[in-house]
Design an enzyme around this catalytic site. Structure first.
Site, mmCIF file in Angstrom:
data_model
loop_
_atom_site.group_PDB
_atom_site.id
_atom_site.type_symbol
_atom_site.label_atom_id
_atom_site.label_comp_id
_atom_site.label_asym_id
_atom_site.label_seq_id
_atom_site.Cartn_x
_atom_site.Cartn_y
_atom_site.Cartn_z
ATOM 1 N N THR A 1 0.845 -1.189 0.000
ATOM 2 C CA THR A 1 0.000 0.000 0.000
ATOM 3 C C THR A 1 0.883 1.242 0.000
ATOM 4 O OG1 THR A 1 -1.512 -1.266 1.360
ATOM 5 C CG2 THR A 1 -1.978 1.084 1.137
ATOM 6 N N PHE A 2 0.557 2.214 -0.840
ATOM 7 C CA PHE A 2 1.394 3.408 -0.957
ATOM 8 C C PHE A 2 1.476 4.130 0.391
ATOM 9 C CE2 PHE A 2 2.773 7.612 -1.950
ATOM 10 C CZ PHE A 2 3.688 7.421 -2.968
ATOM 11 N N GLY A 3 2.695 4.491 0.777
ATOM 12 C CA GLY A 3 2.890 5.213 2.040
ATOM 13 C C GLY A 3 3.527 4.370 3.132
ATOM 14 N N GLY A 4 3.568 3.044 2.923
ATOM 15 C CA GLY A 4 4.323 2.176 3.828
ATOM 16 C C GLY A 4 3.650 1.901 5.164
ATOM 17 N N THR A 5 4.457 1.398 6.094
ATOM 18 C CA THR A 5 3.952 0.856 7.368
ATOM 19 C C THR A 5 3.393 1.930 8.291
ATOM 20 O OG1 THR A 5 5.589 -0.907 7.218
ATOM 21 C CG2 THR A 5 4.627 -0.508 9.386
ATOM 22 N N HIS B 1 5.949 25.530 37.785
ATOM 23 C CA HIS B 1 5.302 24.950 38.960
ATOM 24 C C HIS B 1 3.799 25.132 38.827
ATOM 25 C CE1 HIS B 1 4.753 23.616 43.035
ATOM 26 N NE2 HIS B 1 3.959 24.651 43.253
HETATM 27 C C1 LIG Z 1 1.824 -1.578 14.677
HETATM 28 C C2 LIG Z 1 3.040 -0.693 14.560
HETATM 29 C C3 LIG Z 1 3.099 0.484 15.266
HETATM 30 C C4 LIG Z 1 4.232 1.294 15.167
HETATM 31 N N1 LIG Z 1 4.279 2.429 15.901
HETATM 32 C C5 LIG Z 1 5.377 3.213 15.842
HETATM 33 C C6 LIG Z 1 5.455 4.404 16.604
HETATM 34 O O1 LIG Z 1 4.543 4.765 17.339
HETATM 35 N N2 LIG Z 1 6.569 5.156 16.512
HETATM 36 C C7 LIG Z 1 7.617 4.780 15.719
HETATM 37 O O2 LIG Z 1 8.632 5.498 15.675
HETATM 38 N N3 LIG Z 1 7.571 3.656 14.965
HETATM 39 C C8 LIG Z 1 6.484 2.865 15.021
HETATM 40 N N4 LIG Z 1 6.419 1.727 14.263
HETATM 41 C C9 LIG Z 1 7.555 1.398 13.387
HETATM 42 C C10 LIG Z 1 7.476 2.192 12.060
HETATM 43 O O3 LIG Z 1 6.216 1.999 11.475
HETATM 44 C C11 LIG Z 1 8.587 1.721 11.121
HETATM 45 O O4 LIG Z 1 9.829 1.827 11.772
HETATM 46 C C12 LIG Z 1 8.632 2.561 9.851
HETATM 47 O O5 LIG Z 1 7.375 2.675 9.257
HETATM 48 C C13 LIG Z 1 9.639 1.961 8.856
HETATM 49 O O6 LIG Z 1 9.663 2.755 7.697
HETATM 50 P P1 LIG Z 1 10.430 2.285 6.386
HETATM 51 O O7 LIG Z 1 10.366 3.429 5.455
HETATM 52 O O8 LIG Z 1 11.736 1.706 6.747
HETATM 53 O O9 LIG Z 1 9.576 1.077 5.814
HETATM 54 P P2 LIG Z 1 8.037 0.984 5.367
HETATM 55 O O10 LIG Z 1 7.243 2.166 5.735
HETATM 56 O O11 LIG Z 1 7.582 -0.345 5.856
HETATM 57 O O12 LIG Z 1 8.116 0.989 3.777
HETATM 58 C C14 LIG Z 1 8.610 -0.102 3.079
HETATM 59 C C15 LIG Z 1 7.804 -0.268 1.813
HETATM 60 O O13 LIG Z 1 8.558 -1.104 0.944
HETATM 61 C C16 LIG Z 1 7.672 -1.943 0.235
HETATM 62 N N5 LIG Z 1 8.441 -3.129 -0.186
HETATM 63 C C17 LIG Z 1 9.038 -4.055 0.594
HETATM 64 N N6 LIG Z 1 9.682 -4.970 -0.143
HETATM 65 C C18 LIG Z 1 9.486 -4.612 -1.437
HETATM 66 C C19 LIG Z 1 9.877 -5.156 -2.690
HETATM 67 N N7 LIG Z 1 10.632 -6.262 -2.773
HETATM 68 N N8 LIG Z 1 9.460 -4.526 -3.824
HETATM 69 C C20 LIG Z 1 8.704 -3.407 -3.777
HETATM 70 N N9 LIG Z 1 8.302 -2.843 -2.622
HETATM 71 C C21 LIG Z 1 8.692 -3.445 -1.473
HETATM 72 C C22 LIG Z 1 6.567 -2.245 1.216
HETATM 73 O O14 LIG Z 1 5.362 -2.554 0.533
HETATM 74 C C23 LIG Z 1 6.468 -0.940 2.017
HETATM 75 O O15 LIG Z 1 5.421 -0.109 1.546
HETATM 76 C C24 LIG Z 1 5.307 0.909 14.329
HETATM 77 C C25 LIG Z 1 5.239 -0.288 13.594
HETATM 78 C C26 LIG Z 1 4.118 -1.082 13.705
HETATM 79 C C27 LIG Z 1 4.043 -2.356 12.904
#
Ligand SMILES: Cc1cc2nc3c(=O)[nH]c(=O)nc-3n(C[C@H](O)[C@H](O)[C@H](O)COP(=O)(O)OP(=O)(O)OC[C@H]3O[C@@H](n4cnc5c(N)ncnc54)[C@H](O)[C@@H]3O)c2cc1C
Ligand SMILES: NC(=O)c1ccc[n+]([C@@H]2O[C@H](COP(=O)([O-])OP(=O)(O)OC[C@H]3O[C@@H](n4cnc5c(N)ncnc54)[C@H](O)[C@@H]3O)[C@@H](O)[C@H]2O)c1
Length: 475
Positions: A36-40, A452
């Site tokens: 999904t666009f925008g990641g985790t 305070h």
């Molecule tokens: C439930 C949950 C809650 C969280 N809460 C927090 C929080 O409160 N504070 C905090 O700091 N962090 C939090 N995190 C952690 C945080 O979400 C991640 O550290 C961060 O989003 C990682 O970003 P990224 O850009 O490295 O990867 P991502 O945002 O995961 O982006 C990676 C992207 O790459 C794509 N991809 C992967 N492999 C391939 C491939 N082979 N080909 C094409 N595309 C691919 C994926 O589809 C994904 O969209 C949380 C994580 C979870 C799971």
């Protein structure tokens, strides 16, 4: 096979998406994402979890208020409305971001599919589209791990990716794991009135935290929901609309738990294994992360590869969004200024767990500081200041919140800070600032006013109680 050439190819649209600055306006950029666009963080991580954590905090206020002479009753929790509000916002942002990249920027091509390496600077997508690029950024993130047990594929078994989209609030939730994800969802579901059982393989919960935080959080959690330590999930089988989950004790015993859903929160692994990195010859760390240098350049036989960077969960051990964002800013600069590289700064990475009570941390735990003491010459001193010893803590009748500080008496510097309690994620920020800018304990405590009777006085008192007083001009 026809190959399309780009100046920059970015794998991953989470933190990777922020790399497309105006610098690239007259250059060709590919952004490739199979999810999904925008990641985790946006879609299934930080943002939606906190959009549940805040209403959960409001829901649990009814119990807290009772001790203060205010009678509140928790009415109904409208889970479906909440879910639709949360994802109505998030899905629109994800969709808008995707559309902007796909349709509005002439120089950017979005490939909505998975990709892998075929050579050091060559990629192929699942549909067979070949890409070559002058520079490549790997920002492919991490994914939840699932234990290989019978029933793990049942629709009632969830990870954080799916549990927030449930159609209804479950009556019974079994949570497997004792880390950040488990702690946050246990607080959300129990505050909303679900019966929560949390099992964890090890004792205590949040075991990477300072030992006092782990111990006190485990006790606080056990007073709010059912915590069972020393258990793992052995199997799951369907039972009407719910499931029967068999859990296995460390001593060998088994128990069966009837539940509506199981949430598996047993850690995340980097997505490096999806990328065929061995074809390109890039190095991996022992835990599967992509090996990078301080400038985020990917290593190839121990040497930085030219024009290939990695950032975020795919390469760092922190798995935190603010770290991915920091590294993205470094990569953004280094892509645009190959003659003037910057390095990432991982000295003081903070974290917060938005559970109940909240937890925040920066720097060393007491055990880590004592372990490093001989090598670094630290004279380790610690203090624990309870919220309940300050005026605002009295106002809250708080009995669980505390600030623990770890410092070096010799240099007068803070080494670590650990907070559990109301708004811990906010209270920690001045301590992060002190560590990052080398502000010593005595100057921080007495070189400024502390409002305070704000809750921040608990930080002031903790600093003072370290007994480090080396400011010659101290009033
Ligand atoms: C439930 C949950 C809650 C969280 N809460 C927090 C929080 O409160 N504070 C905090 O700091 N962090 C939090 N995190 C952690 C945080 O979400 C991640 O550290 C961060 O989003 C990682 O970003 P990224 O850009 O490295 O990867 P991502 O945002 O995961 O982006 C990676 C992207 O790459 C794509 N991809 C992967 N492999 C391939 C491939 N082979 N080909 C094409 N595309 C691919 C994926 O589809 C994904 O969209 C949380 C994580 C979870 C799971
Ligand atoms: N607020 C935040 O910043 C936030 C919130 C959520 C997630 N995250 C990030 O996401 C990452 C992943 O979180 P997580 O909670 O999934 O992982 P984690 O690594 O924090 O915790 C995993 C837990 O599962 C337990 N476990 C492992 N296998 C088990 C098994 N078979 N049975 C029972 N228990 C088992 C471990 O003992 C550990 O307690 C975190 O490292 C964190 O950086 C951050």
């Amino acid at each position: 096979m026809a190959v399309t050439y780009y100046d920059l190819a970015i794998i991953g649209s989470g933190s990777g998406n922020s790399l497309i600055t105006p610098f690239w306006d007259n250059r060709k950029v590919a952004i490739i994402d199979g999810g999904t666009f925008g990641g985790t963080c946006l879609n299934v991580g930080c943002i939606p979890t906190k959009m549940y954590a805040y209403p959960a905090q409001l829901a649990s206020a009814a119990k807290e208020a009772a001790g203060l002479g205010v009678e509140l009753t928790l009415g109904k929790v409208h889970w479906r409305d909440m879910r639709d509000r949360i994802f109505g916002r998030i899905d629109a942002i994800s969709d808008g971001g995707r559309r902007y990249r796909e349709e509005e920027l002439d120089n950017v091509t979005l490939y909505p599919e998975r990709v892998r390496f075929t050579g050091p600077k060559a990629l192929v997508t699942d549909s067979g589209q070949a890409i070559e690029a002058g520079q490549i950024v790997i920002a492919a993130g991490s994914r939840a791990v699932l234990p290989d047990i019978p029933g793990i594929d049942l629709p009632q078994v969830h990870t954080s990716d799916t549990v927030m989209r449930l159609p209804d609030l479950p009556d019974r939730v079994l949570i497997v794991g004792g880390g950040f994800v488990a702690a946050e969802f246990a607080a959300v579901f129990s505050s909303f009135g679900s019966q929560v059982i949390q099992i964890n393989r090890s004792a205590p919960l949040l075991k990477s935290a300072d030992a006092l935080v782990s111990e006190r959080f485990t006790a606080a959690a056990a007073s709010r929901w059912d915590v069972r330590l020393g258990w793992t999930l052995a199997s799951v089988r369907e039972d009407g609309t719910g499931v029967k989950a068999v859990i296995q004790g460390a001593e060998g015993g088994q128990e069966t738990i009837e539940t509506d859903i199981v949430l598996v929160a047993t850690g995340r692994v980097p997505n490096s294994d999806t990328l065929d990195l061995q074809t390109a010859g890039y190095d991996l760390e022992a835990d599967g992360r992509i090996a990078v240098d301080k400038c985020q350049r990917v290593l190839r036989q121990g040497e930085p590869a030219d024009g290939v960077f990695a950032l975020g969960d795919v390469s760092n051990p922190y798995q935190l969004k603010h770290v991915a964002n920091h590294e993205a800013r470094v990569v953004m600069h280094n892509l645009e200024h190959p003659e003037d590289f910057r390095s990432s700064d991982h000295r003081f990475v903070p974290s917060a767990v938005f559970t109940q009570p909240q937890i925040a941390r920066v720097g060393l735990t007491e055990a880590e500081a004592r372990q490093e003491a001989e090598l670094k010459g630290y004279d380790v001193v610690t203090t624990v200041q309870e919220y309940g010893t300050t005026a605002y803590g009295w106002a809250m009748e708080d009995s669980t919140g505390f600030v623990k500080l770890v410092a070096d008496r010799r240099s007068g510097q803070l080494l670590g800070a650990h907070i559990m309690g109301h708004e811990a994620s906010l209270l920690i920020q001045p301590l992060i600032q002190a560590l990052s800018f080398g502000l010593d304990v005595a100057s921080m405590a007495r070189g400024q006013y502390w409002i305070h009777p704000a809750l921040a006085e608990v930080v002031e008192n903790a600093l003072l109680s370290l007994g480090i007083d080396d400011r010659p001009d101290r009033a």
